[in-house]
Write a protein that holds these residues in place. Structure first.
Motif, PDB file in Angstrom:
ATOM      1  N   LYS A 270      16.559   4.827 -12.495  1.00 46.20           N
ATOM      2  CA  LYS A 270      16.096   5.955 -11.746  1.00 46.20           C
ATOM      3  C   LYS A 270      15.036   6.769 -12.934  1.00 46.20           C
ATOM      4  O   LYS A 270      14.819   7.851 -12.854  1.00 46.20           O
ATOM      5  CB  LYS A 270      17.340   6.863 -11.771  1.00 46.20           C
ATOM      6  N   GLU A 271      14.262   5.905 -13.535  1.00 43.92           N
ATOM      7  CA  GLU A 271      13.195   6.288 -14.057  1.00 43.92           C
ATOM      8  C   GLU A 271      11.997   6.299 -13.302  1.00 43.92           C
ATOM      9  O   GLU A 271      11.776   5.562 -12.641  1.00 43.92           O
ATOM     10  CB  GLU A 271      13.019   5.651 -15.419  1.00 43.92           C
ATOM     11  N   ILE A 272      10.946   7.456 -13.422  1.00 44.90           N
ATOM     12  CA  ILE A 272       9.838   7.704 -12.439  1.00 44.90           C
ATOM     13  C   ILE A 272       8.767   6.564 -12.842  1.00 44.90           C
ATOM     14  O   ILE A 272       8.409   6.501 -14.225  1.00 44.90           O
ATOM     15  CB  ILE A 272       9.464   9.006 -12.397  1.00 44.90           C
ATOM     16  N   VAL A 273       8.289   5.712 -12.158  1.00 43.35           N
ATOM     17  CA  VAL A 273       7.102   4.801 -12.192  1.00 43.35           C
ATOM     18  C   VAL A 273       6.015   5.411 -11.772  1.00 43.35           C
ATOM     19  O   VAL A 273       5.044   5.416 -12.557  1.00 43.35           O
ATOM     20  CB  VAL A 273       7.543   3.500 -11.430  1.00 43.35           C
ATOM     21  N   ALA A 274       6.042   5.903 -10.689  1.00 46.38           N
ATOM     22  CA  ALA A 274       4.785   6.489 -10.287  1.00 46.38           C
ATOM     23  C   ALA A 274       5.015   7.131  -8.661  1.00 46.38           C
ATOM     24  O   ALA A 274       5.969   6.943  -8.158  1.00 46.38           O
ATOM     25  CB  ALA A 274       3.716   5.460  -9.733  1.00 46.38           C
ATOM     26  N   PHE A 275       4.099   7.998  -8.485  1.00 39.57           N
ATOM     27  CA  PHE A 275       4.208   8.815  -7.184  1.00 39.57           C
ATOM     28  C   PHE A 275       3.056   9.079  -6.538  1.00 39.57           C
ATOM     29  O   PHE A 275       1.973   8.733  -6.914  1.00 39.57           O
ATOM     30  CB  PHE A 275       4.524  10.288  -7.620  1.00 39.57           C
ATOM     31  N   GLY A 276       3.014   8.904  -5.022  1.00 37.18           N
ATOM     32  CA  GLY A 276       1.598   8.949  -4.215  1.00 37.18           C
ATOM     33  C   GLY A 276       1.125   7.674  -4.044  1.00 37.18           C
ATOM     34  O   GLY A 276       1.720   6.739  -3.893  1.00 37.18           O
ATOM     35  N   PHE A 277      -0.123   7.606  -4.003  1.00 32.65           N
ATOM     36  CA  PHE A 277      -1.058   6.291  -3.936  1.00 32.65           C
ATOM     37  C   PHE A 277      -0.598   5.112  -4.778  1.00 32.65           C
ATOM     38  O   PHE A 277      -0.399   4.218  -4.504  1.00 32.65           O
ATOM     39  CB  PHE A 277      -2.448   6.797  -3.928  1.00 32.65           C
ATOM     40  N   GLU A 278      -0.483   5.760  -6.075  1.00 33.47           N
ATOM     41  CA  GLU A 278      -0.137   4.831  -7.263  1.00 33.47           C
ATOM     42  C   GLU A 278       1.251   3.962  -6.954  1.00 33.47           C
ATOM     43  O   GLU A 278       1.407   2.626  -7.125  1.00 33.47           O
ATOM     44  CB  GLU A 278       0.000   5.296  -8.526  1.00 33.47           C
ATOM     45  N   ALA A 279       2.249   4.847  -6.295  1.00 31.72           N
ATOM     46  CA  ALA A 279       3.490   4.335  -6.313  1.00 31.72           C
ATOM     47  C   ALA A 279       3.451   3.329  -5.131  1.00 31.72           C
ATOM     48  O   ALA A 279       4.035   2.223  -5.160  1.00 31.72           O
ATOM     49  CB  ALA A 279       4.514   5.571  -5.575  1.00 31.72           C
ATOM     50  N   GLU A 280       2.846   3.622  -4.084  1.00 26.98           N
ATOM     51  CA  GLU A 280       2.619   2.343  -2.989  1.00 26.98           C
ATOM     52  C   GLU A 280       1.897   1.189  -3.472  1.00 26.98           C
ATOM     53  O   GLU A 280       2.333   0.235  -2.995  1.00 26.98           O
ATOM     54  CB  GLU A 280       1.556   3.346  -1.775  1.00 26.98           C
ATOM     55  N   GLU A 281       0.622   1.459  -4.353  1.00 25.61           N
ATOM     56  CA  GLU A 281       0.078   0.221  -4.577  1.00 25.61           C
ATOM     57  C   GLU A 281       0.904  -0.564  -5.558  1.00 25.61           C
ATOM     58  O   GLU A 281       0.931  -1.744  -5.537  1.00 25.61           O
ATOM     59  CB  GLU A 281      -1.400   0.574  -5.271  1.00 25.61           C
ATOM     60  N   GLN A 282       1.447   0.036  -6.442  1.00 27.64           N
ATOM     61  CA  GLN A 282       2.330  -0.674  -7.593  1.00 27.64           C
ATOM     62  C   GLN A 282       3.533  -1.409  -7.098  1.00 27.64           C
ATOM     63  O   GLN A 282       4.079  -2.495  -7.307  1.00 27.64           O
ATOM     64  CB  GLN A 282       2.939   0.351  -8.538  1.00 27.64           C
ATOM     65  N   TYR A 283       4.329  -0.763  -5.858  1.00 26.13           N
ATOM     66  CA  TYR A 283       5.305  -1.253  -5.227  1.00 26.13           C
ATOM     67  C   TYR A 283       4.856  -2.599  -4.264  1.00 26.13           C
ATOM     68  O   TYR A 283       5.582  -3.626  -4.403  1.00 26.13           O
ATOM     69  CB  TYR A 283       5.908  -0.345  -4.237  1.00 26.13           C
ATOM     70  N   ALA A 284       3.732  -2.523  -3.758  1.00 26.62           N
ATOM     71  CA  ALA A 284       3.075  -3.712  -3.263  1.00 26.62           C
ATOM     72  C   ALA A 284       2.922  -4.966  -3.983  1.00 26.62           C
ATOM     73  O   ALA A 284       3.474  -5.972  -3.456  1.00 26.62           O
ATOM     74  CB  ALA A 284       1.739  -3.272  -2.359  1.00 26.62           C
ATOM     75  N   ASP A 285       2.398  -4.476  -5.128  1.00 29.80           N
ATOM     76  CA  ASP A 285       2.502  -5.967  -6.170  1.00 29.80           C
ATOM     77  C   ASP A 285       3.785  -6.126  -6.674  1.00 29.80           C
ATOM     78  O   ASP A 285       4.248  -7.376  -6.738  1.00 29.80           O
ATOM     79  CB  ASP A 285       1.725  -5.436  -7.425  1.00 29.80           C
ATOM     80  N   ILE A 286       4.676  -5.364  -6.809  1.00 31.86           N
ATOM     81  CA  ILE A 286       6.323  -5.637  -7.230  1.00 31.86           C
ATOM     82  C   ILE A 286       6.711  -6.489  -6.184  1.00 31.86           C
ATOM     83  O   ILE A 286       7.525  -7.528  -6.514  1.00 31.86           O
ATOM     84  CB  ILE A 286       7.163  -4.351  -7.465  1.00 31.86           C
ATOM     85  N   VAL A 287       6.585  -6.302  -4.842  1.00 31.83           N
ATOM     86  CA  VAL A 287       7.193  -7.311  -3.972  1.00 31.83           C
ATOM     87  C   VAL A 287       6.505  -8.443  -4.029  1.00 31.83           C
ATOM     88  O   VAL A 287       7.433  -9.660  -3.863  1.00 31.83           O
ATOM     89  CB  VAL A 287       7.104  -6.466  -2.573  1.00 31.83           C
ATOM     90  N   LEU A 288       5.317  -8.541  -4.211  1.00 29.99           N
ATOM     91  CA  LEU A 288       4.453  -9.867  -4.323  1.00 29.99           C
ATOM     92  C   LEU A 288       5.051 -10.710  -5.359  1.00 29.99           C
ATOM     93  O   LEU A 288       5.046 -11.896  -5.341  1.00 29.99           O
ATOM     94  CB  LEU A 288       3.047  -9.648  -4.284  1.00 29.99           C
ATOM     95  N   ASP A 289       5.572  -9.999  -6.554  1.00 28.16           N
ATOM     96  CA  ASP A 289       5.950 -10.747  -7.708  1.00 28.16           C
ATOM     97  C   ASP A 289       7.114 -10.698  -7.650  1.00 28.16           C
ATOM     98  O   ASP A 289       7.802 -11.592  -8.420  1.00 28.16           O
ATOM     99  CB  ASP A 289       5.622  -9.530  -8.928  1.00 28.16           C
ATOM    100  N   GLY A 290       8.029 -10.642  -6.502  1.00 31.83           N
ATOM    101  CA  GLY A 290       9.438 -11.023  -6.211  1.00 31.83           C
ATOM    102  C   GLY A 290      10.245  -9.976  -7.217  1.00 31.83           C
ATOM    103  O   GLY A 290      11.533 -10.491  -7.597  1.00 31.83           O
ATOM    104  N   LYS A 291       9.831  -8.844  -7.484  1.00 24.30           N
ATOM    105  CA  LYS A 291      10.773  -7.920  -8.337  1.00 24.30           C
ATOM    106  C   LYS A 291      11.340  -6.799  -7.887  1.00 24.30           C
ATOM    107  O   LYS A 291      11.766  -5.589  -8.565  1.00 24.30           O
ATOM    108  CB  LYS A 291       9.923  -7.465  -9.603  1.00 24.30           C
TER     109      LYS A 291
END
Length: 572
Positions: free
Chosen positions: A63-84
């Motif tokens: 429950k630590e903040i990684v990102a909010f807004g556009f950055e959250a969407e873009e980073q999460y897309a990469d996270i899914v592609l990385d299988g994490k």
């Protein structure tokens, strides 16, 4: 009264959120207030620079903040592609959960895009904290220090929300590090109205005249929130009709578009896209956004929508056994669609039909207010909010009200946010409001067989009483001045009673008798310890404070003089 040197407003929206602030000296005239806003919500993939960012939150499993807004969407897309993805939470467009749930509790949970659950109050707390932290970082380079304890914070909420939803937002903000005594809740259409009074568009200057009455229609992403104000001789505003609205904002058009995609490609395929390719899924959800704002009501031919072609085509082949062209051609509505590269071309009549239900709801809400006989001098219907830029809705409102002045406020998408900053400087601008609900307190009364059902009779210390009685102290649709107080006196009903528990309930129903009826909702409670309990009956006084954007109460033990004032809190 708390002393402040800065004002910060946070507009927490269904689709987009943002903040604005001012370092203008407190006490200045509103026209002199310089409103500063963040303009660096940059999207790396789309090249967008915006005053607001998508209401999207990315957290670690801790429950630590990684990102909010556009950055959250873009980073999460990469996270899914990385299988994490299993190591993260990703929440998107979750504000409407507070509108849709009338019985909000501290135990309420939200599901992220993959169905993982997390405490709702934590999701809202961390989202507000992410906005607050972004603010701190963005002002440092400008040599501005935002001291939390010396800053008046304003948080916007829809006027049509329940009191429990407003409480929920307050508590989330406090958990995010905003001090209770420095926090004000602003109602979105009221904030917009204050801005329109201070900086009226050229076509709406009549609303600033004393005695003028006008409608403010805040067309947001999730909700449409409508109120009616009258300009008083002292410069303040009086609410003439209680705020009205429903969940028919811009996202309801997005939902209609998404249902169209389901009819084309099927729900299982889109669900798989959401799980495995969240970035592409978000692109699909948002790809109608530009069309929504720019399509003309008389549009003919086709409307072009940019879709995530490569991913969608691959899923069509793997899940449906045909490429995307084959799927479209096999559709019963194939004549309404064409494909050109990554552009899905939709027949204009089909695209326009996606607006009908939403637009009809908005017009119906406006008619329910404008056609009331008490409103005799309407100077205009002012459209604000991001969805107010929709040309289809504008045209439908103009057609429905040919005799009225319809005005789109300039920079409509940021009016609520900027108006909230002004509200921070002058929170008494709205001097009179209309009660949305009937409020009452739980009490125990002497049993009266002519008044109460027999099965509700209870014996306490040899006395027949009726518990859980709803004792109203203010009725819905009552006009309430800012600072209005109502005093009610109650007595203890047991010997040596050590405490009094006060619980307030509210209802939209006019004939509720007991707090455990289905239409009665608990607002909150507070406990007052009785100093030096005695055998005799003790008199307790409750002072209810009305007329502000929130409701509070002071409870007084008359004999000892002890008292406690507070906002209600969500504990159950």
């Amino acid at each position: 009264m708390a002393v402040y040197v800065h004002v910060v407003a946070i507009d927490f929206g269904t689709t987009y959120s943002g903040y604005a602030y001012s370092v203008t000296e407190p006490g200045s005239k509103l026209k002199e207030v310089t409103i500063l806003a963040n303009m660096v919500w940059n999207s790396g993939t789309s090249g967008v620079a915006s005053l607001k960012a998508p209401t999207s939150l990315l957290l670690t499993r801790d429950k630590e903040i990684v990102a909010f807004g556009f950055e959250a969407e873009e980073q999460y897309a990469d996270i899914v592609l990385d299988g994490k993805a299993d190591h993260y939470y990703f929440f998107h467009r979750f504000k409407m959960e507070l509108h849709n749930n009338k019985n909000i509790t501290s135990r309420m949970v939200l599901e992220d895009v993959r169905g993982q659950t997390l405490s709702a109050v934590e999701v809202f707390e961390l989202s507000i904290k992410a906005l607050k932290d972004h603010l701190q970082r963005s002002v440092e380079i400008k040599n501005i220090k935002i001291d939390t304890e010396r800053t008046r914070w304003v948080l916007t909420v829809p006027a049509i929300w329940t009191d429990r939803a407003k409480q929920f937002m307050r508590e989330s903000a406090e958990l995010a590090g905003i001090p209770r005594h420095m926090l004000k809740i602003a109602l979105e259409p009221e904030a917009a109205s204050i801005y329109c009074q201070t900086f009226p568009s050229p076509g709406s200057k009549d609303i600033t005249k004393v005695g003028s009455q006008y409608v403010i229609a805040d067309l947001g992403g999730g909700t449409v929130d409508i109120t009616v104000h009258e300009k008083l001789i002292d410069g303040t505003l009086k609410e003439l009709e209680r705020a009205n609205g429903k969940a028919c904002g811009g996202t309801s058009v997005d939902n209609a578009f998404y249902q169209l995609m389901i009819r084309l490609f099927g729900a299982p395929l889109l669900h798989k896209m959401k799980s495995n390719f969240p970035g592409c899924h978000l692109s699909l959800v948002r790809c109608f956004e530009g069309v929504k704002r720019t399509i003309l009501p008389d549009k003919t031919g086709f409307v072009n929508v940019t879709i995530p072609f490569a991913t969608l085509n691959s899923l069509c082949q793997s899940e449906l056994g045909k490429d995307i062209i084959g799927i479209i051609q096999s559709s019963s509505k194939s004549e309404h669609f064409q494909l050109l590269g990554d552009k899905l071309r939709i027949d204009a009549s089909v695209a326009l039909s996606l607006f009908k239900s939403t637009s009809d709801n908005i017009v119906s809400l406006l008619k329910s207010i404008v056609q009331k006989g008490r409103l005799y001098n309407i100077a205009g219907i002012i459209l604000v909010g991001g969805f107010a830029e929709c040309k289809v809705v504008q045209k439908d409102v103009q057609t429905a009200f040919p005799g009225h002045n319809i005005v789109l406020q300039e920079d409509s998408g940021s009016v609520v946010l900027k108006g909230a900053v002004l509200f921070g400087y002058k929170s008494d601008y709205i001097s009179s409001r209309i009660a949305r609900y009937t409020y009452g307190i739980r009490k125990t009364s002497t049993f009266d067989k002519n008044k109460y059902p027999e099965h509700r009779k209870t014996n306490v210390e040899g006395r027949d009483v009726c518990k859980n009685v709803f004792d109203p102290f203010i009725r819905a649709n009552t006009s309430i001045l800012l600072g209005h107080e109502i005093e009610k006196t109650y007595n203890t009903y047991q010997k040596f009673q050590t405490e009094c528990n006060y619980e307030v309930f509210y209802t939209e129903n006019d004939d509720v008798m007991f707090i455990d009826e289905v239409d009665c909702i608990r607002l909150g409670g507070l406990n007052l310890q009785i100093l030096n309990p005695t055998e005799r009956v003790r008199e307790m006084k409750a002072i209810f404070h009305f007329g502000d954007t929130e409701f509070s109460v002071t409870v007084v033990d008359v004999e000892s003089g002890s008292q406690k004032k507070r906002f209600f809190e969500i504990k159950d």
